[in-house]
Design an enzyme around this catalytic site. Structure first.
Site, PDB file in Angstrom:
ATOM      1  CB  ILE A  11     -17.186  26.612  -1.825  1.00 25.51           C
ATOM      2  CG1 ILE A  11     -17.267  28.126  -2.730  1.00 25.51           C
ATOM      3  CG2 ILE A  11     -15.762  26.423  -1.474  1.00 25.51           C
ATOM      4  CD1 ILE A  11     -16.817  28.027  -3.897  1.00 25.51           C
ATOM      5  NE  ARG A 150      -5.638  31.513  -5.156  1.00 22.00           N
ATOM      6  CZ  ARG A 150      -4.465  31.375  -5.251  1.00 22.00           C
ATOM      7  NH1 ARG A 150      -3.929  30.305  -5.851  1.00 22.00           N
ATOM      8  NH2 ARG A 150      -3.767  32.336  -4.725  1.00 22.00           N
ATOM      9  CE  LYS A 202     -11.898  34.137  -2.448  1.00 22.93           C
ATOM     10  NZ  LYS A 202     -12.129  33.245  -3.468  1.00 22.93           N
ATOM     11  CB  CYS A 256     -16.716  36.215  -5.233  1.00 26.31           C
ATOM     12  SG  CYS A 256     -17.373  34.395  -5.061  1.00 26.31           S
TER      13      CYS A 256
HETATM   14  N1  SAJ Z   1     -17.354  40.296 -15.526  1.00 26.51           N
HETATM   15  C1  SAJ Z   1     -17.258  41.292 -16.378  1.00 26.51           C
HETATM   16  N2  SAJ Z   1     -16.407  41.421 -17.141  1.00 26.51           N
HETATM   17  C2  SAJ Z   1     -15.173  40.673 -17.217  1.00 26.51           C
HETATM   18  C3  SAJ Z   1     -15.314  39.168 -16.504  1.00 26.51           C
HETATM   19  C4  SAJ Z   1     -16.409  39.316 -15.635  1.00 26.51           C
HETATM   20  O1  SAJ Z   1     -18.015  42.032 -16.363  1.00 26.51           O
HETATM   21  O2  SAJ Z   1     -14.263  40.784 -18.078  1.00 26.51           O
HETATM   22  C5  SAJ Z   1     -18.565  39.852 -14.459  1.00 26.51           C
HETATM   23  C6  SAJ Z   1     -19.132  38.560 -14.870  1.00 26.51           C
HETATM   24  O3  SAJ Z   1     -20.043  38.767 -15.964  1.00 26.51           O
HETATM   25  C7  SAJ Z   1     -19.838  38.396 -13.526  1.00 26.51           C
HETATM   26  C8  SAJ Z   1     -18.911  39.209 -12.474  1.00 26.51           C
HETATM   27  O4  SAJ Z   1     -18.126  39.981 -13.407  1.00 26.51           O
HETATM   28  O5  SAJ Z   1     -21.069  39.186 -13.408  1.00 26.51           O
HETATM   29  C9  SAJ Z   1     -18.072  37.959 -11.670  1.00 26.51           C
HETATM   30  O6  SAJ Z   1     -17.823  36.974 -12.580  1.00 26.51           O
HETATM   31  P1  SAJ Z   1     -16.174  36.294 -12.863  1.00 26.51           P
HETATM   32  O7  SAJ Z   1     -16.194  35.062 -13.726  1.00 26.51           O
HETATM   33  O8  SAJ Z   1     -15.223  37.470 -12.688  1.00 26.51           O
HETATM   34  O9  SAJ Z   1     -15.836  35.820 -11.259  1.00 26.51           O
HETATM   35  P2  SAJ Z   1     -16.810  34.659 -10.222  1.00 26.51           P
HETATM   36  O10 SAJ Z   1     -17.341  35.556  -9.255  1.00 26.51           O
HETATM   37  O11 SAJ Z   1     -17.402  33.607 -11.022  1.00 26.51           O
HETATM   38  O12 SAJ Z   1     -15.511  34.072  -9.582  1.00 26.51           O
HETATM   39  C10 SAJ Z   1     -14.654  34.839  -8.737  1.00 26.51           C
HETATM   40  C11 SAJ Z   1     -13.258  34.255  -9.166  1.00 26.51           C
HETATM   41  N3  SAJ Z   1     -12.133  35.192  -8.681  1.00 26.51           N
HETATM   42  C12 SAJ Z   1     -11.284  35.605  -9.366  1.00 26.51           C
HETATM   43  O13 SAJ Z   1     -11.061  35.390 -10.678  1.00 26.51           O
HETATM   44  C13 SAJ Z   1     -10.207  36.650  -8.941  1.00 26.51           C
HETATM   45  C14 SAJ Z   1     -13.082  32.802  -8.743  1.00 26.51           C
HETATM   46  O14 SAJ Z   1     -11.527  32.354  -8.850  1.00 26.51           O
HETATM   47  C15 SAJ Z   1     -12.969  32.885  -7.184  1.00 26.51           C
HETATM   48  O15 SAJ Z   1     -13.032  31.379  -6.546  1.00 26.51           O
HETATM   49  C16 SAJ Z   1     -14.414  33.436  -7.067  1.00 26.51           C
HETATM   50  O16 SAJ Z   1     -14.574  34.618  -7.486  1.00 26.51           O
HETATM   51  C17 SAJ Z   1     -15.003  33.431  -5.505  1.00 26.51           C
HETATM   52  O17 SAJ Z   1     -15.621  32.332  -5.197  1.00 26.51           O
HETATM   53  O18 SAJ Z   1     -14.236  34.357  -4.598  1.00 26.51           O
END
Ligand code: SAJ
Length: 407
Positions: A11, A150, A202, A256
């Site tokens: 970040i 975000r 957040k 996250c």
């Molecule tokens: N995942 C699933 N099913 C889904 C979506 C994701 O199993 O339908 C899994 C992914 O494969 C991964 C995990 O969830 O292993 C997290 O991935 P992600 O794409 O949901 O999120 P991050 O961790 O890459 O980013 C999140 C985001 N938050 C939200 O969407 C609310 C991002 O905007 C934040 O900035 C970030 O966390 C953070 O730094 O907090």
């Protein structure tokens, strides 16, 4: 406008580069000498679309990297905030250490912005007392702000430019001043609110996602129990105008979603039934996948885990970030007291981080009978004929071949 960004990770680095490329004088600080050396030698520290170009722009604009803190108008602290395994509460150690260092060099009137994700009340509990201890008065000598990030890995640069943002400050004028810095590059709406609201929003955003992924994972388990097609069911449900279910997967990784919601469980254990259960569901998803692997092996007469290859070591597709990855979680599990000796491969991971890890896809394929698609990297989607002779367990529902097994 002169800013010291503290913590040059996933970040802090893009944020520092973005500000430097948009007219702000920036020095980036990290305590890890290797990181600073690498940046000073003209290289980025992780891969992300558009990052190298942004890096070059920032370097041309004069960004500097250092292991020391400097006297600037504003500090942006973006260091890790893990959770305490036992209490589940936020571990603010890195934030506090960074703030202490800032207080040793900053001048009166400086603004200290915390970008790291923190639970509501963290600034009151851990940061304000540090400022007072150092002999400053919060709101007069030093201003505190929380401006949570975000951005999503894989689309960071676009999201840095376009996402709406939140800025929490004790007083409106300081909030508006900090807003000017972020508005140098951010084209989204920037809301100014108080610190505790910013802290809570957040954590709530990531909790919303965690709970909804857990819901999809639970549906997958129900459907598996009675042999229903979870993907078809979700697809049809999502045609309802007010339903939007996420996708089940092999687990939840990254720094996250598997972390931040625990802050709420830690602070409000009596009030977080849904959130706590969701986090436990997501955390146990790799174990569910391991059981499913064993079922499929049995069906197909595969007796040796060494004939099974896990494709993907990162926490999600098309990134090189392996933090808390579902594959790593799965590899830490045991069957009858022993760690299954799966083979592993990931086109994004050059370093050796897992057992029996291959760096050549063809050799990996030659040594396995069954493939488990843990991550939907673009790489595997390019040519399905390469794995058409394998038993395929597709945890991401992306493989169009016949006879593929699903979650
Ligand atoms: N995942 C699933 N099913 C889904 C979506 C994701 O199993 O339908 C899994 C992914 O494969 C991964 C995990 O969830 O292993 C997290 O991935 P992600 O794409 O949901 O999120 P991050 O961790 O890459 O980013 C999140 C985001 N938050 C939200 O969407 C609310 C991002 O905007 C934040 O900035 C970030 O966390 C953070 O730094 O907090």
């Amino acid at each position: 406008m002169f800013v010291n960004v503290i913590g040059l990770g996933y970040i802090g680095l893009p944020t520092a580069l973005m500000m430097a490329s948009h007219g702000v004088e920036v020095v980036g600080t990290d305590y890890n000498e290797k990181v600073v050396e690498r940046l000073n030698s003209g290289h980025t520290t992780f891969s992300e679309e558009g990052l190298d170009e942004l890096f070059q722009n920032a370097v041309r604009a004069g960004i500097r990297f250092s292991t020391s803190y400097e006297k600037t108008d504003m500090y942006i602290v973006s260091v890790p905030t893990p959770y305490d395994e036992e209490t589940k509460q936020v571990d603010a150690t890195y934030v506090v250490a960074a703030v202490r260092n800032v207080l040793q060099v900053c001048h009166k009137g400086a603004v200290v912005v915390i970008e790291s994700t923190i639970s509501p009340g963290t600034i009151d509990r851990y940061v304000r007392p540090e400022v007072e201890k150092a002999g400053f008065k919060v709101g007069a000598d030093i201003h505190l702000v929380h401006a949570p990030e975000r951005i999503i890995p894989g689309n960071m640069i676009y999201e840095l430019l376009h996402n709406n943002r939140t800025i929490g400050a004790d007083n409106r004028e300081v909030g508006e001043r900090v807003k000017q810095y972020y508005a140098s590059f951010c084209q989204g709406e920037i809301v100014v609110t108080d610190i505790r609201t910013a802290e809570m929003t957040k954590v709530v955003e990531n909790t919303f996602r965690a709970v909804n992924i857990a819901f999809a994972n639970e549906l997958a388990r129900i459907c598996r129990h009675d042999n229903m097609d979870v993907y078809e069911i979700i697809r049809i449900c999502n045609m309802h105008p007010r339903v939007n279910i996420l996708q089940p997967g092999p687990g939840v990784g990254g720094h996250c979603i598997p972390v931040d919601p625990w802050f709420l469980v830690g602070d409000y254990p009596e009030l977080t039934n849904v959130i706590g259960a969701s986090m436990r569901t997501n955390a146990s998803q790799p174990a569910f996948i391991l059981e499913r692997i064993q079922d499929i092996m049995k069906q197909k007469g595969i007796t040796d885990f060494g004939q099974v290859g896990l494709y993907g070591l990162t926490y999600k597709e098309d990134v090189d970030d392996v933090r808390e990855s579902p594959t790593a979680q799965l590899l830490s599990l045991k069957v009858n007291g022993a760690t299954p000796q799966f083979k592993t491969f990931d086109p994004f991971v050059e370093r050796d981080i897992a057992q029996n890890q291959y760096h050549d896809f063809d050799r990996f394929l030659a040594d396995v009978k069954m493939i488990v698609i843990m991550v939907k990297h673009h790489h595997i989607r390019e040519d399905w004929s390469r794995i058409s002779d394998k038993v395929i367990f597709d945890c991401q529902n992306i493989c169009p071949l016949e006879g593929v097994f699903h979650i």
